[in-house]
Scaffold this active site. Structure first.
Site, PDB file in Angstrom:
ATOM      1  N   CYS A   1       3.057   1.652   3.112  1.00  0.00           N
ATOM      2  CA  CYS A   1       4.152   0.673   3.140  1.00  0.00           C
ATOM      3  C   CYS A   1       5.273   1.101   2.193  1.00  0.00           C
ATOM      4  CB  CYS A   1       3.643  -0.712   2.774  1.00  0.00           C
ATOM      5  SG  CYS A   1       2.369  -1.320   3.894  1.00  0.00           S
TER       6      CYS A   1
ATOM      7  N   CYS B   1       0.844  -1.194   0.000  1.00  0.00           N
ATOM      8  CA  CYS B   1       0.000   0.000   0.000  1.00  0.00           C
ATOM      9  C   CYS B   1       0.885   1.252   0.000  1.00  0.00           C
ATOM     10  CB  CYS B   1      -0.921   0.003   1.225  1.00  0.00           C
ATOM     11  SG  CYS B   1      -0.034   0.130   2.797  1.00  0.00           S
TER      12      CYS B   1
END
Length: 77
Positions: free
Chosen positions: A13, A10
């Protein structure tokens, strides 16, 4: 030093991994960074929130994007 960035890929991240790489480059710390995206492997670290940062098998951060100052502190800089 072994650093693992845990997360499915994501935006948070990805940002966490980028920050870790930037701090390593800025400080000259000798470290390898591994990105782990497999949820079963992430769970094996006892981490259920992402992004997470693990340094030398010690969980340093979970469920949020760390600040650069925090990363530097974890790296001893």
């Amino acid at each position: 030093m072994e650093i693992k960035v845990l997360g499915p890929g994501c935006a948070k991240c990805t940002k966490t991994e980028k920050l870790v790489q930037e701090v390593i480059k800025e400080t000259g710390v000798d470290a390898t960074v591994e990105k782990i995206t497999d949820m079963m492997q992430i769970a094996s670290y006892g981490v259920f929130g992402t992004p997470s940062v693990i340094i030398d098998n010690e969980v340093k951060c979970t469920g949020k994007v760390p600040k650069k100052a925090d990363i530097k502190k974890w790296l001893g800089k």
